[in-house]
Design a protein around this motif. Structure first.
Motif, PDB file in Angstrom:
ATOM      1  N   GLY A  92       0.795  -1.222   0.000  1.00 29.70           N
ATOM      2  CA  GLY A  92       0.000   0.000   0.000  1.00 29.70           C
ATOM      3  C   GLY A  92       0.825   1.268   0.000  1.00 29.70           C
ATOM      4  N   LEU A  93       1.911   1.283  -0.762  1.00 28.93           N
ATOM      5  CA  LEU A  93       2.785   2.459  -0.844  1.00 28.93           C
ATOM      6  C   LEU A  93       2.364   3.285  -2.043  1.00 28.93           C
ATOM      7  N   HIS A  94       1.663   4.371  -1.797  1.00 31.13           N
ATOM      8  CA  HIS A  94       1.134   5.188  -2.882  1.00 31.13           C
ATOM      9  C   HIS A  94       2.175   6.175  -3.382  1.00 31.13           C
ATOM     10  N   ARG A  95       2.570   6.045  -4.614  1.00 31.70           N
ATOM     11  CA  ARG A  95       3.526   6.928  -5.282  1.00 31.70           C
ATOM     12  C   ARG A  95       4.745   7.214  -4.393  1.00 31.70           C
ATOM     13  N   PRO A  96       5.543   6.202  -4.123  1.00 30.62           N
ATOM     14  CA  PRO A  96       6.699   6.403  -3.253  1.00 30.62           C
ATOM     15  C   PRO A  96       7.833   7.123  -3.971  1.00 30.62           C
ATOM     16  N   VAL A  97       8.772   7.593  -3.175  1.00 29.28           N
ATOM     17  CA  VAL A  97      10.069   8.030  -3.674  1.00 29.28           C
ATOM     18  C   VAL A  97      10.988   6.815  -3.598  1.00 29.28           C
ATOM     19  N   LEU A  98      11.623   6.476  -4.713  1.00 23.06           N
ATOM     20  CA  LEU A  98      12.538   5.340  -4.753  1.00 23.06           C
ATOM     21  C   LEU A  98      13.961   5.824  -4.537  1.00 23.06           C
ATOM     22  N   VAL A  99      14.664   5.183  -3.610  1.00 24.18           N
ATOM     23  CA  VAL A  99      16.057   5.503  -3.313  1.00 24.18           C
ATOM     24  C   VAL A  99      16.850   4.219  -3.492  1.00 24.18           C
ATOM     25  N   GLY A 100      17.829   4.242  -4.391  1.00 22.73           N
ATOM     26  CA  GLY A 100      18.595   3.028  -4.627  1.00 22.73           C
ATOM     27  C   GLY A 100      20.065   3.305  -4.801  1.00 22.73           C
ATOM     28  N   GLN A 101      20.889   2.376  -4.302  1.00 23.30           N
ATOM     29  CA  GLN A 101      22.337   2.495  -4.446  1.00 23.30           C
ATOM     30  C   GLN A 101      22.830   1.441  -5.429  1.00 23.30           C
ATOM     31  N   SER A 102      23.712   1.839  -6.341  1.00 25.49           N
ATOM     32  CA  SER A 102      24.341   0.921  -7.288  1.00 25.49           C
ATOM     33  C   SER A 102      23.283   0.153  -8.087  1.00 25.49           C
ATOM     34  N   LEU A 103      23.286  -1.185  -8.019  1.00 27.14           N
ATOM     35  CA  LEU A 103      22.292  -1.956  -8.765  1.00 27.14           C
ATOM     36  C   LEU A 103      20.879  -1.610  -8.319  1.00 27.14           C
ATOM     37  N   GLY A 104      20.711  -1.287  -7.029  1.00 25.92           N
ATOM     38  CA  GLY A 104      19.400  -0.861  -6.547  1.00 25.92           C
ATOM     39  C   GLY A 104      18.978   0.460  -7.144  1.00 25.92           C
ATOM     40  N   GLY A 105      19.945   1.359  -7.369  1.00 24.54           N
ATOM     41  CA  GLY A 105      19.640   2.614  -8.037  1.00 24.54           C
ATOM     42  C   GLY A 105      19.244   2.376  -9.485  1.00 24.54           C
ATOM     43  N   HIS A 106      19.920   1.437 -10.134  1.00 24.96           N
ATOM     44  CA  HIS A 106      19.574   1.087 -11.511  1.00 24.96           C
ATOM     45  C   HIS A 106      18.151   0.544 -11.569  1.00 24.96           C
ATOM     46  N   THR A 107      17.803  -0.326 -10.624  1.00 24.87           N
ATOM     47  CA  THR A 107      16.439  -0.849 -10.551  1.00 24.87           C
ATOM     48  C   THR A 107      15.438   0.276 -10.346  1.00 24.87           C
ATOM     49  N   ALA A 108      15.770   1.217  -9.455  1.00 25.28           N
ATOM     50  CA  ALA A 108      14.865   2.342  -9.198  1.00 25.28           C
ATOM     51  C   ALA A 108      14.670   3.179 -10.451  1.00 25.28           C
ATOM     52  N   MET A 109      15.751   3.439 -11.186  1.00 26.49           N
ATOM     53  CA  MET A 109      15.662   4.226 -12.411  1.00 26.49           C
ATOM     54  C   MET A 109      14.771   3.532 -13.438  1.00 26.49           C
ATOM     55  N   LEU A 110      14.964   2.227 -13.628  1.00 26.38           N
ATOM     56  CA  LEU A 110      14.161   1.483 -14.596  1.00 26.38           C
ATOM     57  C   LEU A 110      12.693   1.455 -14.181  1.00 26.38           C
ATOM     58  N   VAL A 253      29.746  13.769  -3.293  1.00 30.81           N
ATOM     59  CA  VAL A 253      30.061  13.739  -1.856  1.00 30.81           C
ATOM     60  C   VAL A 253      31.541  13.419  -1.687  1.00 30.81           C
ATOM     61  N   PRO A 254      32.338  14.377  -1.222  1.00 36.26           N
ATOM     62  CA  PRO A 254      33.788  14.162  -1.110  1.00 36.26           C
ATOM     63  C   PRO A 254      34.137  13.101  -0.081  1.00 36.26           C
ATOM     64  N   GLY A 255      35.211  12.398  -0.365  1.00 37.86           N
ATOM     65  CA  GLY A 255      35.715  11.410   0.574  1.00 37.86           C
ATOM     66  C   GLY A 255      34.957  10.103   0.586  1.00 37.86           C
ATOM     67  N   SER A 256      33.970   9.960  -0.290  1.00 33.92           N
ATOM     68  CA  SER A 256      33.163   8.738  -0.286  1.00 33.92           C
ATOM     69  C   SER A 256      33.491   7.878  -1.486  1.00 33.92           C
ATOM     70  N   GLY A 257      33.353   6.563  -1.291  1.00 32.54           N
ATOM     71  CA  GLY A 257      33.506   5.618  -2.375  1.00 32.54           C
ATOM     72  C   GLY A 257      32.161   5.250  -2.962  1.00 32.54           C
ATOM     73  N   HIS A 258      32.067   4.030  -3.448  1.00 23.73           N
ATOM     74  CA  HIS A 258      30.840   3.573  -4.093  1.00 23.73           C
ATOM     75  C   HIS A 258      29.681   3.490  -3.100  1.00 23.73           C
ATOM     76  N   ASP A 259      29.954   3.036  -1.887  1.00 24.93           N
ATOM     77  CA  ASP A 259      28.911   2.919  -0.858  1.00 24.93           C
ATOM     78  C   ASP A 259      28.759   4.261  -0.132  1.00 24.93           C
ATOM     79  N   VAL A 260      28.274   5.250  -0.832  1.00 26.55           N
ATOM     80  CA  VAL A 260      28.197   6.603  -0.272  1.00 26.55           C
ATOM     81  C   VAL A 260      27.360   6.617   0.994  1.00 26.55           C
ATOM     82  N   HIS A 261      26.259   5.868   1.006  1.00 27.14           N
ATOM     83  CA  HIS A 261      25.345   5.872   2.154  1.00 27.14           C
ATOM     84  C   HIS A 261      25.985   5.275   3.397  1.00 27.14           C
ATOM     85  N   LEU A 262      27.048   4.483   3.220  1.00 30.76           N
ATOM     86  CA  LEU A 262      27.758   3.904   4.349  1.00 30.76           C
ATOM     87  C   LEU A 262      29.026   4.690   4.681  1.00 30.76           C
ATOM     88  N   ASP A 263      29.658   5.266   3.658  1.00 32.07           N
ATOM     89  CA  ASP A 263      30.880   6.041   3.882  1.00 32.07           C
ATOM     90  C   ASP A 263      30.606   7.397   4.519  1.00 32.07           C
TER      91      ASP A 263
END
Length: 297
Positions: A92-110, A253-263
């Motif tokens: 029951g998630l009506h028109r959500p905002v999708l947030v995805g990292q890496s492959l998850g971001g690709h899935t969100a974009m598609l 985001v400076p100082g961050s690698g691929h896992d920005v949400h964790l770095d």
């Protein structure tokens, strides 16, 4: 604030989700969080806890990952997209905002491209639309083969994963304990197959089809080169009446690698809060962001 485990089943495939603040009243937009390849829903716990006071937040263990179906037969990009739609419909998630990292971001974009009626906003964390290197599946497979599995202890797992340039704490939290040690909660063959389609073609037509406000969060030392993000911004800033502009912001985001949400979690949480603030009115954005240049935080 704690989460509740939810199970969604689509085409016989079980998906496990962490549902934060499921009773949150409207009009705050719901948020769906999608991890990257070999990741798990738990890596979003800090972000979900940060957002939950204002939003219902659902973090998904995508197919083949975490507590979800371990060996699904279909590992196509279309299957991952259909899973996101099923999660939104069944929870029951009506028109959500999708947030995805890496492959998850690709899935969100598609998903945003294929179902513009479903997605209110889009955040891509170190994810883009270009074709992956054809050698990426083999590279991923070789990297996973290098893991000294099973890890005798979680401490040793954290040390190894940190040495791989990862957030050892977050990645080790995705492991499962068996009688002889700690193992990944995924199969090597499933990870390789999940990334394979990305190496066969680019996804620029899908990016051009995105119509919702979008935030690109790029790791300064991540895998998305600046020219790819700039091309995404150029395409979003269309002057073609047949392809209207997509309100898009890119942040490095400076100082961050691929896992920005964790770095750099504090920086990512702040960016998410600012982006989501525009969706707290019913029906969609009230003041979409727009820029064609990088900012730094």
């Amino acid at each position: 604030m704690m989460w509740t485990e939810r199970t969604v089943t689509r085409a016989g495939v079980r998906l496990t989700c962490r549902d934060w603040n499921s009773h949150h009243p409207a009009p705050a937009a719901p948020v769906v969080l999608l991890h990257g390849l070999a990741g798990h829903a738990g890596e979003w716990d800090a972000a979900a806890a940060h957002l939950a006071p204002h939003h219902r937040v659902v973090a998904v263990d995508q197919r083949g990952h975490g507590a979800s179906e371990r060996r699904p037969a279909d590992l196509s990009r279309a299957a991952y997209v259909a899973d996101v739609r099923a999660v939104c419909e069944q929870l029951g998630l009506h028109r959500p905002v999708l947030v995805g990292q890496s492959l998850g971001g690709h899935t969100a974009m598609l998903t945003a491209a294929a179902h513009p009626d479903l997605v209110r906003g889009l955040v891509l964390v170190d994810a883009g639309a270009a074709q992956a290197d054809p050698g990426t599946p083999q590279e991923i497979g070789g990297w996973l083969d290098s893991w000294p599995v099973p890890f005798p202890t979680l401490a040793e797992a954290r040390t190894f994963l940190t040495g791989q340039g990862l957030n050892g704490e977050a990645w080790a939290a995705g492991l499962e304990q068996r009688a002889d040690g700690w193992y990944p909660r995924f199969e090597r063959s499933v990870m390789v197959a999940s990334i394979a389609e990305n190496s066969t073609r680019d996804w620029w037509p899908q990016w051009r089809a995105v119509r919702c406000p979008t935030l690109l969060i790029i790791g300064e030392k991540g895998i998305v080169p600046p020219e790819e993000s700039m091309h995404m911004l150029d395409l979003a800033d269309s002057t073609d009446p047949a392809e209207p502009s997509t309100p898009t912001t890119a942040v490095s985001v400076p100082g961050s690698g691929h896992d920005v949400h964790l770095d750099r979690p504090a920086a990512v949480h702040s960016l998410l809060s600012a982006f989501l603030a525009q969706f707290r009115q019913p029906g969609g954005p009230c003041d979409p962001l727009k820029t064609t240049s990088f900012t730094r935080t």
